[in-house]
Scaffold this motif. Structure first.
Motif, mmCIF file in Angstrom:
data_model
loop_
_atom_site.group_PDB
_atom_site.id
_atom_site.type_symbol
_atom_site.label_atom_id
_atom_site.label_comp_id
_atom_site.label_asym_id
_atom_site.label_seq_id
_atom_site.Cartn_x
_atom_site.Cartn_y
_atom_site.Cartn_z
ATOM 1 N N ILE A 1 41.044 37.082 33.546
ATOM 2 C CA ILE A 1 39.887 37.842 34.010
ATOM 3 C C ILE A 1 39.197 37.026 35.097
ATOM 4 C CG2 ILE A 1 37.737 38.969 33.355
ATOM 5 C CD1 ILE A 1 38.734 38.742 30.402
ATOM 6 N N ASN A 2 39.113 37.599 36.276
ATOM 7 C CA ASN A 2 38.445 36.943 37.401
ATOM 8 C C ASN A 2 37.153 37.688 37.706
ATOM 9 O OD1 ASN A 2 40.794 35.177 38.136
ATOM 10 N ND2 ASN A 2 41.726 37.175 38.452
ATOM 11 N N LEU A 3 36.116 36.933 38.043
ATOM 12 C CA LEU A 3 34.832 37.542 38.396
ATOM 13 C C LEU A 3 34.399 37.094 39.782
ATOM 14 C CD1 LEU A 3 32.877 36.934 35.065
ATOM 15 C CD2 LEU A 3 34.031 39.035 35.783
ATOM 16 N N VAL A 4 34.082 38.061 40.624
ATOM 17 C CA VAL A 4 33.476 37.802 41.920
ATOM 18 C C VAL A 4 32.183 38.603 41.915
ATOM 19 C CG1 VAL A 4 33.690 38.045 44.414
ATOM 20 C CG2 VAL A 4 35.714 37.492 43.040
ATOM 21 N N LEU A 5 31.077 37.903 41.691
ATOM 22 C CA LEU A 5 29.787 38.557 41.528
ATOM 23 C C LEU A 5 28.852 38.161 42.668
ATOM 24 C CD1 LEU A 5 29.410 37.995 37.688
ATOM 25 C CD2 LEU A 5 30.354 39.998 38.860
ATOM 26 N N ASP A 6 27.719 38.768 42.738
ATOM 27 C CA ASP A 6 26.653 38.543 43.716
ATOM 28 C C ASP A 6 26.872 39.287 45.023
ATOM 29 O OD1 ASP A 6 25.264 36.946 41.938
ATOM 30 O OD2 ASP A 6 26.267 35.134 42.615
ATOM 31 N N ARG B 1 23.988 39.151 33.596
ATOM 32 C CA ARG B 1 24.186 37.750 33.225
ATOM 33 C C ARG B 1 25.097 37.607 32.007
ATOM 34 N NH1 ARG B 1 18.119 35.666 33.327
ATOM 35 N NH2 ARG B 1 18.241 37.000 31.518
ATOM 36 N N PHE B 2 25.242 38.682 31.229
ATOM 37 C CA PHE B 2 26.092 38.655 30.046
ATOM 38 C C PHE B 2 27.583 38.602 30.382
ATOM 39 C CE2 PHE B 2 25.929 43.056 31.294
ATOM 40 C CZ PHE B 2 27.221 43.510 31.064
ATOM 41 N N LEU B 3 27.959 39.045 31.571
ATOM 42 C CA LEU B 3 29.374 39.257 31.888
ATOM 43 C C LEU B 3 30.221 37.982 31.854
ATOM 44 C CD1 LEU B 3 31.371 41.485 32.493
ATOM 45 C CD2 LEU B 3 30.955 41.097 34.914
ATOM 46 N N PRO B 4 29.819 36.879 32.479
ATOM 47 C CA PRO B 4 30.658 35.672 32.385
ATOM 48 C C PRO B 4 30.877 35.217 30.940
ATOM 49 C CG PRO B 4 29.093 35.448 34.182
ATOM 50 C CD PRO B 4 28.705 36.688 33.414
ATOM 51 N N SER C 1 31.899 42.731 42.343
ATOM 52 C CA SER C 1 30.679 43.527 42.253
ATOM 53 C C SER C 1 29.522 42.868 42.977
ATOM 54 C CB SER C 1 30.319 43.723 40.777
ATOM 55 O OG SER C 1 29.267 44.638 40.643
ATOM 56 N N ASP C 2 28.690 43.698 43.540
ATOM 57 C CA ASP C 2 27.447 43.266 44.167
ATOM 58 C C ASP C 2 26.370 43.388 43.095
ATOM 59 O OD1 ASP C 2 25.297 42.745 45.752
ATOM 60 O OD2 ASP C 2 25.512 44.505 47.018
ATOM 61 N N THR C 3 26.117 42.289 42.391
ATOM 62 C CA THR C 3 25.248 42.351 41.211
ATOM 63 C C THR C 3 23.826 41.898 41.486
ATOM 64 O OG1 THR C 3 25.967 40.153 40.540
ATOM 65 C CG2 THR C 3 27.170 42.027 39.628
#
Length: 165
Positions: free
Chosen positions: A147-152, A129-132, A121-123
């Motif tokens: 669960i993998n997160l690719v943010l920013d 900020r709650f997601l991680p 996601s392009d956050t």
């Protein structure tokens, strides 16, 4: 056979996500069959069968729920051996609706079903900020959850790499 559910509401980003999956799995140049991306608006859920892979794609939460359930059914029937979920975070409940953090619902569904999930996601313009913290706590409650997160910024290649690592 692998089943991969891809959720993204923007056509260009959906095409980029599908391309990243195909490159990673070595099927980028393999002819597939199924619904075209432009048919998603006509049909509730898109799909493509290519190189022994079933790709299911959705553009809103209502359709994503159906795609995940469809993939789960195919796994129970033995038609799909493993299911992976690749999702945006911000997309509408219904087609053409307003963007919300509906990817959280997708994460919960994937964890409940035991499917690995990558969020891409392009956050930069969303307060997430709650997601991680949420994902860390979900993983504590279900240690097998991946669960993998690719943010920013949207980096589908990185999200796909994490999904299949």
């Amino acid at each position: 056979m692998k089943g991969i559910v891809i959720i993204e509401d923007k056509r260009e980003e959906l095409l980029a996500a599908i391309a990243a999956v195909k490159v990673k799995l070595g099927i980028a140049d393999v002819e597939g069959k199924g619904l075209e991306i432009d048919d998603i608006g006509i049909f509730q859920m898109g799909f493509e069968l290519v190189g022994g892979i079933s790709l299911f794609f959705a553009h809103d939460l209502t359709t994503a729920d159906k795609a995940i359930e469809f993939a789960r059914e195919k796994m129970q029937q033995g038609m799909v051996k493993e299911v992976y979920v690749l999702t945006d975070l911000m997309f509408p409940l219904l087609k053409d609706g307003s963007e919300q953090a509906n990817g959280v619902s997708v994460i919960l569904d994937a964890v409940e079903a035991g499917f690995p999930v990558s969020v891409c996601s392009d956050t930069d313009h969303h307060e997430v900020r709650f997601l991680p913290k949420l994902c860390r706590n979900l993983q504590k409650s279900n240690p097998s959850a991946k669960i993998n997160l690719v943010l920013d910024k949207k980096d589908w290649k990185k999200a796909v790499e994490l999904l299949f690592s």
